[in-house]
Scaffold this motif. Structure first.
Motif, PDB file in Angstrom:
ATOM      1  N   PRO A 190       0.796  -1.239   0.000  1.00 57.17           N
ATOM      2  CA  PRO A 190       0.000   0.000   0.000  1.00 57.17           C
ATOM      3  C   PRO A 190       0.829   1.291   0.000  1.00 57.17           C
ATOM      4  N   ILE A 191       2.143   1.188   0.209  1.00 54.57           N
ATOM      5  CA  ILE A 191       2.982   2.390   0.315  1.00 54.57           C
ATOM      6  C   ILE A 191       3.260   2.973  -1.071  1.00 54.57           C
ATOM      7  N   VAL A 192       3.232   4.297  -1.161  1.00 57.41           N
ATOM      8  CA  VAL A 192       3.493   4.991  -2.425  1.00 57.41           C
ATOM      9  C   VAL A 192       4.711   5.908  -2.253  1.00 57.41           C
ATOM     10  N   ALA A 193       5.692   5.785  -3.162  1.00 58.60           N
ATOM     11  CA  ALA A 193       6.838   6.696  -3.127  1.00 58.60           C
ATOM     12  C   ALA A 193       6.396   8.068  -3.630  1.00 58.60           C
ATOM     13  N   VAL A 194       6.826   9.134  -2.932  1.00 56.34           N
ATOM     14  CA  VAL A 194       6.367  10.490  -3.288  1.00 56.34           C
ATOM     15  C   VAL A 194       7.484  11.302  -3.936  1.00 56.34           C
ATOM     16  N   LYS A 195       8.616  11.445  -3.226  1.00 58.88           N
ATOM     17  CA  LYS A 195       9.721  12.219  -3.810  1.00 58.88           C
ATOM     18  C   LYS A 195      11.032  11.890  -3.096  1.00 58.88           C
ATOM     19  N   LEU A 196      12.119  12.278  -3.733  1.00 53.37           N
ATOM     20  CA  LEU A 196      13.449  12.091  -3.160  1.00 53.37           C
ATOM     21  C   LEU A 196      14.161  13.439  -3.180  1.00 53.37           C
ATOM     22  N   THR A 197      14.488  13.927  -1.973  1.00 54.56           N
ATOM     23  CA  THR A 197      15.135  15.232  -1.856  1.00 54.56           C
ATOM     24  C   THR A 197      16.281  15.148  -0.850  1.00 54.56           C
ATOM     25  N   ASP A 198      17.515  15.451  -1.305  1.00 50.33           N
ATOM     26  CA  ASP A 198      18.674  15.484  -0.405  1.00 50.33           C
ATOM     27  C   ASP A 198      18.773  14.218   0.448  1.00 50.33           C
ATOM     28  N   ASN A 199      18.810  13.077  -0.191  1.00 50.88           N
ATOM     29  CA  ASN A 199      18.948  11.792   0.503  1.00 50.88           C
ATOM     30  C   ASN A 199      17.767  11.442   1.425  1.00 50.88           C
ATOM     31  N   ALA A 200      16.670  12.188   1.311  1.00 53.08           N
ATOM     32  CA  ALA A 200      15.474  11.894   2.108  1.00 53.08           C
ATOM     33  C   ALA A 200      14.363  11.391   1.175  1.00 53.08           C
ATOM     34  N   LEU A 201      13.960  10.149   1.379  1.00 53.32           N
ATOM     35  CA  LEU A 201      12.891   9.572   0.575  1.00 53.32           C
ATOM     36  C   LEU A 201      11.560   9.766   1.295  1.00 53.32           C
ATOM     37  N   SER A 202      10.595  10.387   0.618  1.00 50.65           N
ATOM     38  CA  SER A 202       9.251  10.566   1.185  1.00 50.65           C
ATOM     39  C   SER A 202       8.346   9.462   0.663  1.00 50.65           C
ATOM     40  N   ILE A 203       7.685   8.772   1.588  1.00 53.35           N
ATOM     41  CA  ILE A 203       6.724   7.729   1.195  1.00 53.35           C
ATOM     42  C   ILE A 203       5.377   8.033   1.840  1.00 53.35           C
ATOM     43  N   GLN A 204       4.314   7.731   1.103  1.00 51.94           N
ATOM     44  CA  GLN A 204       2.960   7.973   1.616  1.00 51.94           C
ATOM     45  C   GLN A 204       2.387   6.685   2.185  1.00 51.94           C
ATOM     46  N   VAL A 205       1.898   6.767   3.439  1.00 49.41           N
ATOM     47  CA  VAL A 205       1.278   5.607   4.095  1.00 49.41           C
ATOM     48  C   VAL A 205      -0.176   5.950   4.420  1.00 49.41           C
ATOM     49  N   PRO A 206      -1.045   4.929   4.531  1.00 51.01           N
ATOM     50  CA  PRO A 206      -2.481   5.195   4.669  1.00 51.01           C
ATOM     51  C   PRO A 206      -2.909   5.847   5.980  1.00 51.01           C
ATOM     52  N   SER A 207      -2.141   5.667   7.062  1.00 49.90           N
ATOM     53  CA  SER A 207      -2.596   6.211   8.352  1.00 49.90           C
ATOM     54  C   SER A 207      -1.435   6.278   9.342  1.00 49.90           C
ATOM     55  N   LYS A 208      -1.693   6.989  10.428  1.00 45.94           N
ATOM     56  CA  LYS A 208      -0.690   7.083  11.493  1.00 45.94           C
ATOM     57  C   LYS A 208      -0.434   5.702  12.088  1.00 45.94           C
ATOM     58  N   PHE A 209      -1.491   4.930  12.222  1.00 49.77           N
ATOM     59  CA  PHE A 209      -1.346   3.567  12.743  1.00 49.77           C
ATOM     60  C   PHE A 209      -0.394   2.754  11.867  1.00 49.77           C
ATOM     61  N   PHE A 210      -0.566   2.885  10.555  1.00 55.92           N
ATOM     62  CA  PHE A 210       0.260   2.162   9.583  1.00 55.92           C
ATOM     63  C   PHE A 210       1.730   2.543   9.776  1.00 55.92           C
ATOM     64  N   TYR A 211       1.967   3.855   9.902  1.00 57.67           N
ATOM     65  CA  TYR A 211       3.332   4.356  10.102  1.00 57.67           C
ATOM     66  C   TYR A 211       3.938   3.793  11.389  1.00 57.67           C
ATOM     67  N   GLU A 212       3.140   3.816  12.479  1.00 64.07           N
ATOM     68  CA  GLU A 212       3.662   3.338  13.770  1.00 64.07           C
ATOM     69  C   GLU A 212       3.973   1.835  13.706  1.00 64.07           C
TER      70      GLU A 212
END
Length: 475
Positions: free
Chosen positions: A31-53
């Motif tokens: 379910p994770i979606v890659a969003v962007k890569l900036t200065d060695n930091a990869l941003s990924i989108q997750v469905p909820s705070k629970f998912f992230y935790e």
């Protein structure tokens, strides 16, 4: 979408997929979606705070290794949480949770050292602010297979329950739907299955919950904008037991969320157990797609126990309570209370209590006295169809006239009285009552009940209608 971010994440996924279970990968990484890569930091989108935790608690190490292999030691990960668009906003809310400078994956939002994170599951019972709390099964250990006596009336359901307890999620009885009238042991059997599973598979997460409480939790999650947390919590249960599933009748939002939870659990080999006071074919205002899933497994009916089973139930109850009683007295009680196990046990408890408090010997005469009072005082549950017939007969009209769209005052009042008594004498939801009495909605039923209450206190003739119908329906 930034191609570089996608390619980095694809490489990370390739590594992760080789190092974890396929089902875990499907649940937590697909379910994770890659969003962007900036200065060695990869941003990924997750469905909820629970998912992230959950990711940070269970997969932080493998994520760090995978990302370091792709970007280097300075790699960072930023979670973008996609918030549920509950209130009709055109754009989804997002919340960015950056990593710290200590390396990948240390969240600034949750100020707890990584190595001290509790691996226990989150529980929506404590929404808002999901905390690390252990999921209690909510099972009653007093409800066991040992004290759920087998008879012709329950043999199929009991044996199916034993099969499920031996191999949860691994039989064709998934879901297992146990249905039957009031007091026949549906809740007892559902608990017994859960208790047996916990004994045999202590590592499995088992949860018993009533459909009413499930609905309330869902409503609360929508209000607090954490519907995804609610869904993800239920998706990680191994054995989900929902009691009185007919309570979902007319609740389209709750049915929709349960549909998705059910699909996820079923597809992942998790066990679902449901109880209902009616068979799927008789359920009103339950979506067809949900009813079709109820029929995937086994629907097992609990019927009224026969005489021999009733005698066995009473003897077992007396044995467990350490009480002796003559066979002819036990048989008298079993002969005269036929339809409801709860009433059967209640009568024997009343008999013992009368004997103890009044220092009377337990005799056939005392048993007759108790049983007569017990049967007389036990309210007979009536159906909505029966109520409509009684009300229609009272006002000398056809049921079809009572259900019609006409606004003639005497017909409207008859219809409102039918709705009022349906709410009073049945456990049906307002939506279900409205659907069966002329295809009205729940708001119409609510209005009808208020109107009957108001008219009863202000209109003498109307009050007589209520009193007469109450006597007819209470007989």
């Amino acid at each position: 979408m930034d191609v570089t971010a996608q390619s980095v994440w694809d490489n990370c996924l390739s590594f992760i997929k080789d190092n974890i279970q396929p089902q875990a990968y499907k649940t937590w990484f697909e379910p994770i979606v890659a969003v962007k890569l900036t200065d060695n930091a990869l941003s990924i989108q997750v469905p909820s705070k629970f998912f992230y935790e959950w990711l940070e608690e269970h997969y932080v190490k493998i994520l760090k290794v995978a990302l370091t292999k792709q970007i280097g030691e300075s790699a960072k990960l930023v979670y973008v949480i996609k918030m549920e668009n509950t209130y009709g906003n055109k754009q989804p809310f997002t919340e960015k949770i950056p990593s710290s400078n200590r390396g990948a994956l240390k969240s600034q939002e949750v100020d707890v050292p990584l190595n001290n994170r509790s691996p226990e599951l989150k529980n929506p019972f404590v929404i808002p602010g999901i905390r690390n709390v252990k999921i209690e099964s909510q099972l009653n250990p007093n409800y066991s297979f040992e004290n759920f006596l087998e008879g012709d009336a329950n043999r199929l359901a009991r044996n199916a329950g034993l099969a499920v307890a031996n191999k949860p999620g691994g039989t064709s009885f998934n879901p297992l739907l146990i249905f039957g009238g009031v007091g026949l042991g549906k809740t007892h059997l559902a608990h017994a299955i859960g208790v047996d599973i916990k004994d045999k598979y202590p590592e499995k997460t088992v949860l018993y919950i009533s459909a009413e409480k499930f609905t309330q939790q869902y409503i609360d999650s929508v209000k607090k904008n954490n519907r995804n947390d609610f869904i993800h919590f239920y998706q990680i249960i191994d054995v989900l037991i929902i009691d009185d599933v007919q309570f979902l009748s007319g609740k389209s939002g709750t049915q929709d969320v349960f549909f998705h939870i059910f699909n996820h659990l079923h597809q992942n080999g998790k066990q679902v157990i449901l109880t209902s006071d009616k068979a799927p074919v008789d359920m009103q205002d339950i979506e067809q797609r949900l009813l079709s899933r109820f029929k995937w497994g086994l629907s097992a009916e609990l019927q009224s126990p026969d005489f021999e089973t009733r005698v066995s139930i009473l003897k077992n109850k007396l044995y467990r309570d350490g009480v002796e009683m003559e066979d002819d007295i036990i048989e008298y009680v079993a002969k005269h209370i036929k339809t409801n196990v709860r009433e059967l046990e209640g009568a024997i408890i009343s008999l013992i209590a009368q004997s103890s408090f009044n220092k009377k010997e337990i005799t056939i005469n005392l048993a007759k006295e108790i049983v007569e009072k017990f049967v007389k005082n036990t309210k007979r549950e009536v159906s909505i169809d029966y109520i409509q017939k009684v009300v229609s007969d009272y006002f000398q009209m056809d049921v079809s006239t009572l259900q019609s769209k006409t606004r003639k005052r005497h017909i409207v009042q008859a219809r409102q009285l039918a709705m009022f008594f349906a709410k009073k004498y049945t456990k049906a939801s307002l939506a279900s009552i409205g659907s069966q009495i002329g295809k009205r909605d729940h708001a119409t039923v609510l209005h009808a009940c208020k109107t009957v209450d108001n008219l009863s206190s202000t209109d003498k003739q109307f009050r007589k209608y209520v009193e007469d119908l109450s006597k007819k329906l209470s007989l």
